[in-house]
Design a protein around this motif. Structure first.
Motif, short mmCIF file in Angstrom:
data_model
loop_
_atom_site.label_atom_id
_atom_site.label_comp_id
_atom_site.label_asym_id
_atom_site.label_seq_id
_atom_site.Cartn_x
_atom_site.Cartn_y
_atom_site.Cartn_z
N GLY A 53 -5.50 10.27 -7.01
CA GLY A 53 -6.71 9.96 -6.25
C GLY A 53 -6.93 8.47 -6.08
N ILE A 54 -6.70 7.71 -7.15
CA ILE A 54 -6.88 6.26 -7.09
C ILE A 54 -5.91 5.64 -6.08
CG2 ILE A 54 -6.57 4.12 -8.40
CD1 ILE A 54 -7.70 5.66 -10.82
N THR A 55 -4.65 6.05 -6.11
CA THR A 55 -3.67 5.43 -5.21
C THR A 55 -3.91 5.81 -3.75
OG1 THR A 55 -2.09 7.23 -5.70
CG2 THR A 55 -1.90 5.19 -6.99
N ILE A 56 -4.44 7.00 -3.49
CA ILE A 56 -4.81 7.34 -2.11
C ILE A 56 -5.87 6.36 -1.61
CG2 ILE A 56 -5.88 9.05 -0.59
CD1 ILE A 56 -4.77 11.21 -2.44
N GLY A 57 -6.93 6.17 -2.43
CA GLY A 57 -7.99 5.25 -2.05
C GLY A 57 -7.50 3.83 -1.89
N LEU A 58 -6.63 3.37 -2.80
CA LEU A 58 -6.13 2.00 -2.73
C LEU A 58 -5.25 1.79 -1.50
CD1 LEU A 58 -5.26 1.32 -6.48
CD2 LEU A 58 -7.28 0.56 -5.19
N GLN A 59 -4.44 2.78 -1.17
CA GLN A 59 -3.62 2.65 0.05
C GLN A 59 -4.48 2.55 1.29
OE1 GLN A 59 -2.86 5.59 2.51
NE2 GLN A 59 -2.27 3.83 3.76
N ARG A 60 -5.49 3.38 1.39
CA ARG A 60 -6.36 3.35 2.57
C ARG A 60 -7.19 2.08 2.61
NH1 ARG A 60 -8.21 9.78 2.51
NH2 ARG A 60 -6.21 10.57 3.30
N TYR A 61 -7.63 1.62 1.46
CA TYR A 61 -8.38 0.36 1.39
C TYR A 61 -7.50 -0.82 1.81
CZ TYR A 61 -9.98 -3.85 -1.08
OH TYR A 61 -10.32 -5.14 -1.41
N SER A 79 -3.99 -4.77 -8.97
CA SER A 79 -4.76 -5.01 -10.20
C SER A 79 -5.55 -3.78 -10.61
CB SER A 79 -5.71 -6.20 -10.00
OG SER A 79 -4.99 -7.38 -9.66
N ALA A 80 -6.16 -3.10 -9.63
CA ALA A 80 -6.93 -1.89 -9.93
C ALA A 80 -6.03 -0.78 -10.46
CB ALA A 80 -7.66 -1.43 -8.67
N LEU A 81 -4.83 -0.66 -9.91
CA LEU A 81 -3.90 0.37 -10.38
C LEU A 81 -3.47 0.10 -11.82
CD1 LEU A 81 -2.16 2.85 -9.94
CD2 LEU A 81 -0.43 1.39 -8.88
N ILE A 82 -3.13 -1.15 -12.12
CA ILE A 82 -2.71 -1.50 -13.48
C ILE A 82 -3.86 -1.24 -14.46
CG2 ILE A 82 -2.02 -3.39 -14.99
CD1 ILE A 82 -0.52 -4.57 -12.57
N ALA A 83 -5.07 -1.67 -14.10
CA ALA A 83 -6.23 -1.45 -14.97
C ALA A 83 -6.47 0.04 -15.19
CB ALA A 83 -7.47 -2.11 -14.37
N ILE A 111 -4.25 2.49 -15.13
CA ILE A 111 -3.22 3.04 -16.02
C ILE A 111 -3.55 2.71 -17.48
CG2 ILE A 111 -0.79 2.83 -16.69
CD1 ILE A 111 -0.15 2.44 -13.69
N VAL A 112 -4.02 1.48 -17.73
CA VAL A 112 -4.37 1.09 -19.09
C VAL A 112 -5.55 1.92 -19.60
CG1 VAL A 112 -5.29 -0.79 -20.52
CG2 VAL A 112 -3.48 -1.26 -18.84
N ILE A 113 -6.59 2.07 -18.77
CA ILE A 113 -7.76 2.85 -19.17
C ILE A 113 -7.40 4.30 -19.42
CG2 ILE A 113 -10.00 3.72 -18.37
CD1 ILE A 113 -10.30 1.05 -16.83
N ILE A 114 -6.59 4.88 -18.55
CA ILE A 114 -6.20 6.28 -18.69
C ILE A 114 -5.35 6.48 -19.95
CG2 ILE A 114 -4.67 8.03 -17.69
CD1 ILE A 114 -5.82 7.20 -14.95
N GLY A 115 -4.43 5.54 -20.22
CA GLY A 115 -3.63 5.64 -21.43
C GLY A 115 -4.49 5.60 -22.68
N PHE A 116 -5.48 4.72 -22.70
CA PHE A 116 -6.39 4.63 -23.85
C PHE A 116 -7.20 5.92 -23.99
CE2 PHE A 116 -10.60 3.54 -25.59
CZ PHE A 116 -10.21 3.05 -26.83
N PRO A 153 0.81 -1.23 0.00
CA PRO A 153 0.00 0.00 0.00
C PRO A 153 0.84 1.27 0.00
CG PRO A 153 -0.84 -1.58 1.61
CD PRO A 153 0.49 -2.10 1.15
N VAL A 154 1.96 1.25 0.72
CA VAL A 154 2.83 2.42 0.76
C VAL A 154 3.44 2.66 -0.61
CG1 VAL A 154 4.93 3.40 1.77
CG2 VAL A 154 3.29 2.19 3.22
N LEU A 155 3.90 1.59 -1.26
CA LEU A 155 4.48 1.73 -2.59
C LEU A 155 3.46 2.24 -3.60
CD1 LEU A 155 6.70 -1.48 -2.82
CD2 LEU A 155 7.49 0.89 -2.80
N ILE A 156 2.23 1.75 -3.51
CA ILE A 156 1.17 2.21 -4.43
C ILE A 156 0.97 3.72 -4.28
CG2 ILE A 156 -1.33 2.16 -4.80
CD1 ILE A 156 -1.23 -0.84 -4.31
N LEU A 157 0.89 4.20 -3.04
CA LEU A 157 0.70 5.63 -2.82
C LEU A 157 1.90 6.42 -3.32
CD1 LEU A 157 -0.93 7.98 -1.59
CD2 LEU A 157 0.28 7.56 0.56
#
Length: 304
Positions: free
Chosen positions: A116-124, A277-281, A283-288, A72-76
């Motif tokens: 924003g996504i990584t803040i939520g993922l770290q807290r989750y 998995s959510a972070l990777i997905a 990044i792919v969606i944002i790139g597209f 979680p720390v690395l994701i943030l």
């Protein structure tokens, strides 16, 4: 020679910033070198680039080299680095043309979304207080709020209706909704009778307070609205917004360090897998999305 606002396209103008604009249609090397010259974006470049370098070497590298890196720390940390680098590059390179402006600020918006996504993922990932239902629905709704609400609406308005007078208000509103959703995993901790002894909660609270201050400076164009032309190089609202975001990131990093113990990888492994998995997905969606939006942008006229 720097330009005045009447000499640059409407899309590249900042409200109440009268001068200090770089000339258009120069080689890319010109804008890279402009990081070391005086203009109305140089402060925006360095107020996010310097913190990105500090974060990378003082936080991210030590975490990666630790015996048990905390997911979680690395994701943030990755999310914050991407935010800061995307922002500094956008402010450095966007002035070349209207199309460059659109591309680089789509990159900037992408960094904000991943932040924003990584803040939520770290807290989750690091929360022990969420109910079973919330653990199931939190991440999907996080992605809907960020990607379906804040990010796509911001990009759509920027590309198709950049001069819409309510664009900033809608952007600020979607960001506030996201900020509220990001605090759902902390709600249970704030309600705990023993929350006064939780050392991380004051840091989470200060992060939110700095976020509110940042919105005031950016949304209200303070202080430049009171003295147009006086704060053109240093001191206008977006620059102060950057400093506030630096404080948001600093508080979030220290809070995450307290939230995540060294053995969290074994305890929260399923949630860590979901978060990665959510972070990777994302990044792919944002790139597209950036690719598709740029295709649309090439067919638009922005001087209308």
């Amino acid at each position: 020679m720097l330009l005045r606002d009447e000499q640059v396209p409407l899309l590249l103008k900042r409200k109440h910033v009268v001068s200090g604009y770089r000339p258009l249609n120069q080689p890319k090397s010109f804008y890279l070198k402009s990081a070391f010259s005086s203009h109305n974006e140089v402060f925006n470049v360095w107020t996010h680039f310097i913190p990105a370098i500090i974060l990378f070497f003082a936080y991210l590298i030590p975490e990666l080299l630790s015996p048990l890196p905390r997911v979680p720390v690395l994701i943030l940390q990755v999310g914050i680095v991407l935010l800061l680098i995307a922002s500094s590059m956008a402010h450095l390179m966007h002035s070349r043309s209207e199309l460059d402006h659109v591309f680089w600020f789509l990159i900037d918006f992408s960094g904000i979304a991943l932040f924003g996504i990584t803040i939520g993922l770290q807290r989750y990932s690091s929360s022990d207080h969420m109910s079973l239902i919330m653990k199931i629905i939190y991440v999907p709704l996080l992605l809907i709020v960020v990607l379906g609400g804040q990010y796509f609406s911001t990009c759509y308005l920027f590309v198709f209706k950049p001069h819409y007078k309510r664009r900033m208000e809608l952007r600020m509103g979607s960001c506030f909704l996201l900020a509220c959703w990001l605090y759902i995993p902390l709600h249970y901790r704030y309600q705990d009778p023993e929350s006064a002894g939780d050392p991380a909660l004051p840091l989470h609270s200060r992060a939110f307070q700095w976020l509110v201050f940042s919105g005031i400076f950016m949304g209200a164009h303070i202080p430049e609205r009171f003295a147009p032309g006086f704060f053109d190089i240093v001191g206008y609202g977006h620059q102060l917004f950057h400093l506030c975001i630096d404080m948001v990131a600093w508080n979030l990093l220290d809070a995450a360090n307290l939230d995540c113990s060294s053995d969290e990888g074994h305890v929260h492994l399923p949630r860590n897998i979901v978060a990665v998995s959510a972070l990777i997905a994302s990044i792919v969606i944002i790139g597209f999305n950036v690719h598709r939006m740029m295709q649309k942008a090439k067919t638009k006229r922005y001087d209308e």
